[in-house]
Enzyme design. Sequence first.
Site, mmCIF file in Angstrom:
data_model
loop_
_atom_site.group_PDB
_atom_site.id
_atom_site.type_symbol
_atom_site.label_atom_id
_atom_site.label_comp_id
_atom_site.label_asym_id
_atom_site.label_seq_id
_atom_site.Cartn_x
_atom_site.Cartn_y
_atom_site.Cartn_z
ATOM 1 N N CYS A 256 25.623 63.601 53.566
ATOM 2 C CA CYS A 256 25.560 62.140 53.401
ATOM 3 C C CYS A 256 26.734 61.418 54.053
ATOM 4 O O CYS A 256 26.776 61.331 55.261
ATOM 5 C CB CYS A 256 25.391 61.788 51.923
ATOM 6 S SG CYS A 256 23.753 62.268 51.327
ATOM 7 N N HIS A 342 20.553 65.212 49.815
ATOM 8 C CA HIS A 342 21.297 65.986 48.823
ATOM 9 C C HIS A 342 20.590 67.298 48.468
ATOM 10 O O HIS A 342 19.758 67.331 47.559
ATOM 11 C CB HIS A 342 21.492 65.157 47.549
ATOM 12 C CG HIS A 342 22.526 64.100 47.686
ATOM 13 N ND1 HIS A 342 23.862 64.322 47.414
ATOM 14 C CD2 HIS A 342 22.434 62.815 48.082
ATOM 15 C CE1 HIS A 342 24.542 63.212 47.633
ATOM 16 N NE2 HIS A 342 23.699 62.286 48.041
ATOM 17 N N GLU A 344 21.758 69.743 46.874
ATOM 18 C CA GLU A 344 22.158 70.201 45.539
ATOM 19 C C GLU A 344 21.335 69.568 44.425
ATOM 20 O O GLU A 344 21.300 70.073 43.298
ATOM 21 C CB GLU A 344 23.651 69.913 45.304
ATOM 22 C CG GLU A 344 23.995 68.507 44.827
ATOM 23 C CD GLU A 344 23.797 67.442 45.900
ATOM 24 O OE1 GLU A 344 23.708 66.253 45.545
ATOM 25 O OE2 GLU A 344 23.752 67.795 47.086
#
Length: 368
Positions: A256, A342, A344
């Site tokens: 990001c 993302h 994760e």
Amino acid sequence: MKYTQRKKAILLLADGTVFEGKSIGRDGTAYGEICYNTGMTGYQEVFTDPSYFGQIMLTTNAHIGNYGVNENEVESDSVKIAGLVCKNFSFNYSRDDAQGSLEDYFEKENVMAISDIDTRAVVSYIRDKGAMNAIISTNTNIEELKDQLKAVPAMDGLELASKVSTKEPYFFGEETAPYKISALDIGIKRNILRNLAKRGCYIKVFPYNSSYEELNSFNPDGFFLSNGPGDPNPLKEAQELAKEIIKRDHPLFGICLGHQIIAIANGISTYKMHNGHRGINHPVKNLISGKGEVTSQNHGFVVKRDEVENHSDLEVTHIHLNDDTLAGMRMKDKNCFSVQYHPEASPGPHDSAYLFDQFIENIKLSKK
């Protein structure tokens, strides 16, 4: 429960548009750029995500608070949103392992929130008009609020990483782990650290303005540039750090804001989006494998895809299938790659987990 004494509350947009609702918890005023998240779950992770710092969060899901809160579902040490706007706020919760109500959590964190807003109307409006600054308040004097709103800085050009970054370096993971990672905290989420640690990494996390010499003093096997809030352009120290890591061809992974920093370090421009991408249902295509991924995204700035496509040292690896914006890239002759989403957060749930494995493989190859 205090919801019987709820007051009238106002959502005022920068262009003068007003929506009426009711307060949740404390009286007061909160301001920031309004954005909306399309996720059906995960509100606590969203509220504590440092990338949302300074933003008024509008949730499109009709019910917020219905499953309470749990300390294992936070991404940082505190709530990072400036305030919440929602349709239905649940003062009761029904999940067995919840540790309390969202109402009490907001009171503890001193968060301003309002509900009973026509969120579909607000989303439709800002989708057309674009993201803009807003105020939520139990003060219903519109002219006073307009004066306050004029003083709120625009997100374009705003440096916010320093507001959420660690003040001092710290460690995460097992000291005996086989790989050492130096991570730049420009708004890092805890689950990123967990994903690295469970893949055998011992991580030292550094403040946002740390130098290459400081990160390299840990003698790491790889470097990581985190997610975070605000405009990437003011982060000059991070850009210089990325340039040094790339020049020396260390394994480098960016997510990001870190992805945007890597782009700028390569002379690529970024720009502020009309609305940004925020939610857990964003479709991405991996151009290398041809596979699709359901991803979690949270960004209001993006890297210019055409500049990456025309850059001799860069390759587009992922695109966002809704609007064809750049979602990932890699360097052709350097040990460096990054994504604008993302991995994760795992909404797929495991569609993007391979990116952490790819980073570890890059480290292994580098060590050989």
